[in-house]
Design an enzyme around this catalytic site. Structure first.
Site, PDB file in Angstrom:
ATOM      1  N   ASP A 100       0.901  -1.323   0.030  1.00  0.00           N
ATOM      2  CA  ASP A 100      -0.212  -0.158  -0.177  1.00  0.00           C
ATOM      3  C   ASP A 100       0.845   1.330   0.134  1.00  0.00           C
ATOM      4  O   ASP A 100       1.700   1.272   0.773  1.00  0.00           O
ATOM      5  CB  ASP A 100      -0.933  -0.090   1.260  1.00  0.00           C
ATOM      6  CG  ASP A 100      -1.796   1.178   1.406  1.00  0.00           C
ATOM      7  OD1 ASP A 100      -2.847   1.108   0.851  1.00  0.00           O
ATOM      8  OD2 ASP A 100      -1.589   2.044   2.247  1.00  0.00           O
ATOM      9  N   GLU A 107       1.685  -0.442  -5.016  1.00  0.00           N
ATOM     10  CA  GLU A 107       0.428   0.589  -5.225  1.00  0.00           C
ATOM     11  C   GLU A 107       1.277   1.741  -5.233  1.00  0.00           C
ATOM     12  O   GLU A 107       1.255   2.349  -4.021  1.00  0.00           O
ATOM     13  CB  GLU A 107      -0.598   0.623  -3.907  1.00  0.00           C
ATOM     14  CG  GLU A 107      -1.704   1.365  -4.633  1.00  0.00           C
ATOM     15  CD  GLU A 107      -2.336   2.404  -3.534  1.00  0.00           C
ATOM     16  OE1 GLU A 107      -3.288   3.001  -3.626  1.00  0.00           O
ATOM     17  OE2 GLU A 107      -1.626   2.532  -2.600  1.00  0.00           O
TER      18      GLU A 107
HETATM   19  C1  NOJ Z   1      -4.301   3.380  -0.455  1.00  0.00           C
HETATM   20  C2  NOJ Z   1      -5.275   2.461  -0.407  1.00  0.00           C
HETATM   21  O1  NOJ Z   1      -5.938   1.592  -1.414  1.00  0.00           O
HETATM   22  C3  NOJ Z   1      -6.691   3.525   0.299  1.00  0.00           C
HETATM   23  O2  NOJ Z   1      -8.044   2.536   0.319  1.00  0.00           O
HETATM   24  C4  NOJ Z   1      -6.113   3.857   1.536  1.00  0.00           C
HETATM   25  O3  NOJ Z   1      -7.084   4.797   1.992  1.00  0.00           O
HETATM   26  C5  NOJ Z   1      -4.649   4.534   1.464  1.00  0.00           C
HETATM   27  N1  NOJ Z   1      -3.640   3.804   0.627  1.00  0.00           N
HETATM   28  C6  NOJ Z   1      -4.244   4.644   2.758  1.00  0.00           C
HETATM   29  O4  NOJ Z   1      -3.512   3.459   3.216  1.00  0.00           O
END
Ligand code: NOJ
Ligand code: CA
Length: 568
Positions: free
Chosen positions: A226, A288
């Protein structure tokens, strides 16, 4: 969906009988993820088994047969660790346990066993950038300036009676929060309840890597990392440059120059990769990071291919326009990425509006959903699906501020309604609450009215449904050498309306994919001689309109038509 079925005749799709017997080519075992179709599950919204209105791990286990039948190879489950649920799981307070609302560790172990029995891999979400403000590490860190864990987070003094600098949170307003207990500010890229960890502290790395081992020891197949481009910030706290205009939260637009993509992130990627590589089964890392261009995305693979195997392509995911030219450019770019890395793409996830609406023109959305599915599942790379996209689930936003659950939507209302719209419960049946939970239960988010017709049960019974089309596509993807091993080359490149590409394996038929991204019938003349293809006729392997044989000199593709054509 029904309307299109009747317009097109008996069946809205054409599946040729020519598909060769299931001869699924083997990716080398260390590259299983190249042949895998990954399916993202938002556990709150998938299947509730204990009737508390929130999905759970037992629910995921119950639905594995559905996923297997659909053609899914791996599931990525968004965080189900103990959490105050401010950011619905992305605020973790214990990295080595299961949140009781999703079940128990025994439920997780059972899910792993059941998934393994079906040859479905389980990928976990790994939130490295921040913890919950309720995590014991943070509780200790905030307790005093001299606490041994103080340096585990980013603490700074304020400046001129305000925060240390102008850095902004992704979710609006200052990224600094004053903590009265010690009079210092802590840094949070996301919600105030998600303080950023200090990745320059070796003890933080050690603790987080222990968490990784905990799940790898349980046999997970990898991690979706993430927000990983945000792991480091400028230690000198330079102000970020402002950009013109204001965002939905009323803040000045800003470039996250000093809080995003700092070079140190690559050291962490290498360490994480080296760690997962010591485990059997070749775990995969997905990153991500919404990189601004292909050069930046390529860096995620690592100069020596020693970082993430599957950097998510946000250039493709964020393309909001149904444009042949734009998609050709993006898919060509990722194909020739400077790192020579394997592409990973998606169109929907839990943070952005669903593809049915995003690409739909309001009239042909079901047809367009099939077209986008064709692109997603026939391009070269690893596709990542989002639960319910196979049904054509719609984005269903709250209509009143008081119903919003995602804090981003509360801060940003009405311009930014948050992400509830793409997180509504999975639609299994036409019954009240769509089989997600009991009819008498209040689900955590309401089941959209569209569930009466857009649901698994109804669509399985309809050969013209989006779900039936996905199933046929997934079957093709898993059996056609051209889709498993074939290269990718876009053809007829000047065509502004139709995006076409060839997938050719070393041995066997090529497949020509033709996607009419316009609202008018297009006649395309394909001359594939320069590609080493002499034939001028082809056979439809799959299409979202009725067709069988095609003359490559004059292929008529209806509005938003998508065809996978076998050429010899
Ligand atoms: C990316 C995640 O996909 C999202 O849902 C989240 O709010 C943020 N990162 C913070 O972790
Ligand atoms: Ca439940």
């Amino acid at each position: 969906m029904k309307m299109i079925s009747s317009l097109l005749g008996l069946c809205a799709c054409t599946v040729a009988l020519l598909t060769p017997p299931a001869a699924r080519a083997q990716a080398t075992p260390d590259e299983w993820w190249k042949h895998a179709v990954i399916y993202e599950i938002y556990p709150r919204s998938f299947q509730d088994t204990n009737h508390d209105g929130t999905g759970d791990l037992k629910g995921i286990e119950q639905r594995l047969d559905y996923l297997k039948e659909l053609g899914i190879d791996a599931i990525w489950i968004t965080p189900m660790y103990p959490s105050p649920q401010v950011d619905f799981g992305y605020d973790i307070k214990d990295y080595e346990a299961i949140d009781p609302q999703y079940g128990t560790m025994a439920d997780f172990d059972n899910l792993m066993k059941a998934a393994k029995a079906r040859n479905i891999r389980v990928i976990m979400d790994l939130v490295l950038n921040h913890t919950s403000d309720q995590h014991p590490w943070f509780l200790e860190s905030r307790s005093s300036k001299t606490n041994p864990k103080r340096d585990w987070y980013i603490w700074r003094d304020g400046k001129n009676g305000g925060p240390p600098n102008n850095w902004q949170s992704w979710f609006g307003h200052s990224a600094w929060k004053l903590d009265p207990a010690t009079g210092q500010y802590y840094y949070h890229y996301f919600y105030t309840e998600q303080p950023d960890l200090n990745w320059r502290n070796p003890e933080v790395r050690k603790a987080m890597y222990a968490a990784l081992r905990f799940w790898l020891d349980k046999g997970v197949a990898g991690f979706r990392m993430d927000a990983v481009s945000r792991l480091f910030e400028d230690p000198d706290l330079h102000d970020d440059p402002y950009l013109p205009g204001y965002n939905a939260f009323g803040d000045r637009n800003i470039q996250h120059k000093y809080t995003d993509d700092l070079p140190e992130i690559h050291d962490v990627f290498k360490e994480v990769r080296a760690l997962v590589d010591t485990y059997p089964g070749h775990p995969v890392l997905m990153s991500e990071a919404d990189e601004p261009n292909i050069e930046a995305l390529s860096k995620m693979y690592g100069a020596k291919g020693d970082e993430t195997q599957l950097p998510m392509d946000f250039q493709i995911a964020d393309a909001n326009e149904l444009s042949a030219g734009k998609f050709r450019k993006l898919f060509d770019e990722v194909e020739t990425n400077p790192a020579g890395g394997w592409p990973e793409f998606f169109f929907s996830n839990h943070d952005q509006p669903r593809q049915w609406d995003r690409y739909g023109d309001g009239k042909h959305n079901d047809q367009i959903a099939k077209l986008m599915a064709t692109l997603e599942l026939t391009a070269r790379g690893t596709p990542q699906m989002y639960y319910g996209e196979e049904l054509g689930m719609r984005t269903t936003e709250p209509t009143r501020k008081e119903d919003v659950r995602d804090p981003e939507g509360i801060t940003g209302w009405p311009k930014e309604k948050g992400r509830d719209g793409e997180r509504t419960p999975m639609q299994w049946t036409p019954e009240p609450n769509s089989g997600f939970t009991g009819a008498e239960v209040k689900p955590w988010l309401p089941v959209p009215p569209s569930a009466k017709t857009v649901n698994v049960k109804s669509e399985l019974a309809d050969p013209g449904s989006i779900l039936s089309f996905y199933k046929a596509l997934l079957k093709l993807r898993h059996t056609e050498p051209a889709l498993l091993e074939g290269n990718y080359k876009s053809v007829d490149k000047e065509n502004a309306e139709v995006f076409s590409y060839l997938r050719c394996p070393k041995v066997g038929n090529c497949l020509l994919v033709a996607l009419n991204m316009s609202s008018k019938t297009q006649a395309v003349h394909y001359d594939l001689k320069t590609e080493g293809i002499a034939t001028t006729s082809g056979e439809i392997a799959l299409a979202n309109y009725r067709a069988e044989k095609v003359d490559l000199k004059q292929v008529e593709i209806p509005a938003f038509g998508a065809a996978v054509i076998r050429v010899r």
